[in-house]
Design a protein around this motif. Structure first.
Motif, PDB file in Angstrom:
ATOM      1  N   VAL A  95       8.697  -7.757   1.286  1.00 19.69           N
ATOM      2  CA  VAL A  95       7.872  -6.717   0.668  1.00 19.69           C
ATOM      3  C   VAL A  95       8.148  -6.564  -0.816  1.00 19.69           C
ATOM      4  CG1 VAL A  95       7.650  -5.445   2.827  1.00 19.69           C
ATOM      5  CG2 VAL A  95       9.535  -4.902   1.294  1.00 19.69           C
ATOM      6  N   GLN A 120       3.624 -11.824  -3.593  1.00 16.90           N
ATOM      7  CA  GLN A 120       4.289 -10.965  -2.618  1.00 16.90           C
ATOM      8  C   GLN A 120       3.838 -11.414  -1.237  1.00 16.90           C
ATOM      9  OE1 GLN A 120       3.204  -6.845  -3.019  1.00 16.90           O
ATOM     10  NE2 GLN A 120       4.947  -6.095  -1.861  1.00 16.90           N
ATOM     11  N   ASN A 123       2.438  -6.388   1.631  1.00 15.77           N
ATOM     12  CA  ASN A 123       2.397  -5.188   0.798  1.00 15.77           C
ATOM     13  C   ASN A 123       2.044  -3.975   1.659  1.00 15.77           C
ATOM     14  OD1 ASN A 123       2.488  -3.547  -1.449  1.00 15.77           O
ATOM     15  ND2 ASN A 123       0.429  -4.074  -2.138  1.00 15.77           N
ATOM     16  N   PRO A 124       2.936  -3.574   2.561  1.00 16.26           N
ATOM     17  CA  PRO A 124       2.624  -2.432   3.441  1.00 16.26           C
ATOM     18  C   PRO A 124       2.642  -1.114   2.678  1.00 16.26           C
ATOM     19  CG  PRO A 124       4.887  -3.138   3.767  1.00 16.26           C
ATOM     20  CD  PRO A 124       4.265  -4.133   2.831  1.00 16.26           C
ATOM     21  N   ASP A 125       1.944  -0.117   3.243  1.00 12.35           N
ATOM     22  CA  ASP A 125       1.896   1.200   2.606  1.00 12.35           C
ATOM     23  C   ASP A 125       3.256   1.883   2.592  1.00 12.35           C
ATOM     24  OD1 ASP A 125      -0.798   0.916   2.117  1.00 12.35           O
ATOM     25  OD2 ASP A 125      -1.395   1.880   3.994  1.00 12.35           O
ATOM     26  N   THR A 126       4.134   1.484   3.489  1.00 10.90           N
ATOM     27  CA  THR A 126       5.486   2.061   3.563  1.00 10.90           C
ATOM     28  C   THR A 126       6.520   1.020   3.157  1.00 10.90           C
ATOM     29  OG1 THR A 126       5.596   1.503   5.916  1.00 10.90           O
ATOM     30  CG2 THR A 126       4.823   3.718   5.360  1.00 10.90           C
ATOM     31  N   GLY A 127       6.252   0.313   2.072  1.00 13.93           N
ATOM     32  CA  GLY A 127       7.115  -0.799   1.679  1.00 13.93           C
ATOM     33  C   GLY A 127       8.546  -0.400   1.412  1.00 13.93           C
ATOM     34  N   SER A 185       3.858   7.899  -3.653  1.00 13.88           N
ATOM     35  CA  SER A 185       3.542   6.794  -2.756  1.00 13.88           C
ATOM     36  C   SER A 185       4.813   6.096  -2.326  1.00 13.88           C
ATOM     37  CB  SER A 185       2.609   5.796  -3.450  1.00 13.88           C
ATOM     38  OG  SER A 185       2.374   4.667  -2.632  1.00 13.88           O
ATOM     39  N   LYS A 187       4.494   2.887  -1.410  1.00 13.29           N
ATOM     40  CA  LYS A 187       4.115   1.497  -1.623  1.00 13.29           C
ATOM     41  C   LYS A 187       4.773   0.975  -2.883  1.00 13.29           C
ATOM     42  CE  LYS A 187      -0.153  -1.155  -1.001  1.00 13.29           C
ATOM     43  NZ  LYS A 187      -1.632  -1.029  -0.896  1.00 13.29           N
ATOM     44  N   THR A 189       4.106  -1.537  -4.862  1.00 13.97           N
ATOM     45  CA  THR A 189       3.205  -1.840  -5.961  1.00 13.97           C
ATOM     46  C   THR A 189       2.683  -0.564  -6.624  1.00 13.97           C
ATOM     47  OG1 THR A 189       1.428  -2.069  -4.311  1.00 13.97           O
ATOM     48  CG2 THR A 189       2.487  -4.088  -5.101  1.00 13.97           C
ATOM     49  N   ASP A 190       2.494   0.512  -5.851  1.00  8.86           N
ATOM     50  CA  ASP A 190       2.080   1.787  -6.440  1.00  8.86           C
ATOM     51  C   ASP A 190       3.192   2.361  -7.325  1.00  8.86           C
ATOM     52  OD1 ASP A 190      -0.326   1.601  -5.168  1.00  8.86           O
ATOM     53  OD2 ASP A 190       0.158   3.012  -3.563  1.00  8.86           O
TER      54      ASP A 190
END
Length: 352
Positions: A95, A120, A123-127, A185, A187, A189-190
């Motif tokens: 991740v 990557q 890329n999960p929302d809970t990385g 977030s 994530k 990437t966020d």
């Protein structure tokens, strides 16, 4: 899901594995070289030009040494333990974003079936939660290695290392919680994108979180001045005393993998990750490549910091280790969560 997507994941997984394994191998050489320069000696310089083939020689040595099993060990757990540590170290990379998205030229996108390549694997929302959940599981490999070896010194080393890692996971996680509050977030990437205007290190909650995170990072990876798991004069190298050959190599490589992973994470959380400052090369096809290069420079700095600190600071006593974690860092991390909440709330109030 088409076969192009599956093939892309497989190729990226193999490429990431090859790159990181190679990086870990030469990280060991870099540490021995840095140690040599700090101690006014040359370090490895016999295997190949400037010692560049030393990691290959070490790998051949580990693979060809005789595998020995101590008497009365629990063979199943004894063999599983290094595999757990290695697997957790590898999965954490899945991740970590190494850069932005590379837009492929038209002729290549028609051949491969996709037009954008993300640097990557997933890329999960809970990385960030996935990353620290996987990292925390590595403690099972350590405690199982100490227990299954049928050696009291190994057991003591495993228990001490486990207590250390659990103690420092708390401030480590709470320091990240402050960054999550600032970003809004989980994530990765966020979190990276939220620092385009201002890096988190330049915000008060971000600076406090960075200070806590760096100290906990050294303890979490069992590095000096927190390498109580490997206090040679007390524990005979701790939890992996009875391991040799390739089994020991798995523990050894996993430690260096975790150091590189933590260097990547601290870069993403506090130092803007792979984004170029001042909007340089915005919209350019070279933006992703330049961002990858800048990300590598930042990661190499923190990788060097691990080596620098190791050969500079002495080891703490165990009571000092626990005092710093429970009485100093955890209160600071809790207070910083409150500061981060006030920072975000007051920022929204003034904007309103």
């Amino acid at each position: 899901m088409d076969w192009h997507t599956v093939l892309l994941w497989l190729l990226k997984s193999v490429l990431f594995f090859f790159v990181f394994i190679t990086a870990c191998a030469y990280y060991t050489l870099a540490e021995r070289k840095v140690a040599g320069y700090i101690q006014d000696r040359k370090g490895p310089n016999r295997a190949g030009p400037f010692g560049l083939l030393q990691p290959l020689a070490d790998g051949i040595k580990f693979l060809t040494k005789e595998e020995i099993f101590p008497k009365n060990v629990n063979k199943v757990m004894y063999l599983i333990a290094p595999g757990i540590s290695m697997t957790c170290a590898i999965m954490a990379w899945a991740v970590v974003p190494l850069g932005g998205s590379i837009v492929l030229p038209d002729w290549l996108s028609k051949e491969v079936g996709f037009s954008v390549l993300d640097l990557q694997i997933a890329n999960p929302d809970t990385g960030i939660l996935f990353l620290f959940a996987i990292s925390s599981l590595s403690v099972y490999g350590i405690i199982l290695a100490g227990w299954s070896s049928n050696n009291k010194y190994s057991l003591i080393g495993g228990i001490r290392s486990t207590a250390q890692m659990i103690s420092y996971e708390l401030p480590l996680g709470m320091s990240v919680a402050a960054i999550v509050i600032l970003t809004g977030s989980l994530k990765l990437t966020d979190i990276n994108d939220a620092q385009i205007g201002l890096w988190n290190i330049f915000k008060l909650p971000g600076f406090i979180a960075f200070s806590v995170f760096v100290v906990a990072m050294f303890a979490e990876t069992n590095r000096l001045p927190f390498d109580l798991a490997e206090a040679e004069s007390e524990l005979v190298v701790g939890f992996h005393t009875e391991y040799g050959a390739f089994k020991f190599a798995l523990f050894f490589i996993a430690e260096y993998m975790n150091m590189i992973t933590m260097s990547c994470v601290v870069t993403i959380l506090f130092f803007g990750g792979y984004h170029l400052p001042f909007g340089w090369l915005a919209g350019s096809p070279w933006q992703a490549w330049a961002g990858l290069g800048l990300f590598m420079i930042k990661v190499l700095f923190f990788a060097f910091l691990f080596m620098w600190v190791r050969w500079t600071l002495p080891r703490f006593r165990y009571d000092q280790l626990m005092t710093i974690g429970w009485k100093k860092m955890i209160p600071w991390a809790v207070a910083n969560i409150v500061i981060a909440s006030l920072y975000v709330g007051l920022d929204g109030f003034w904007k309103w």
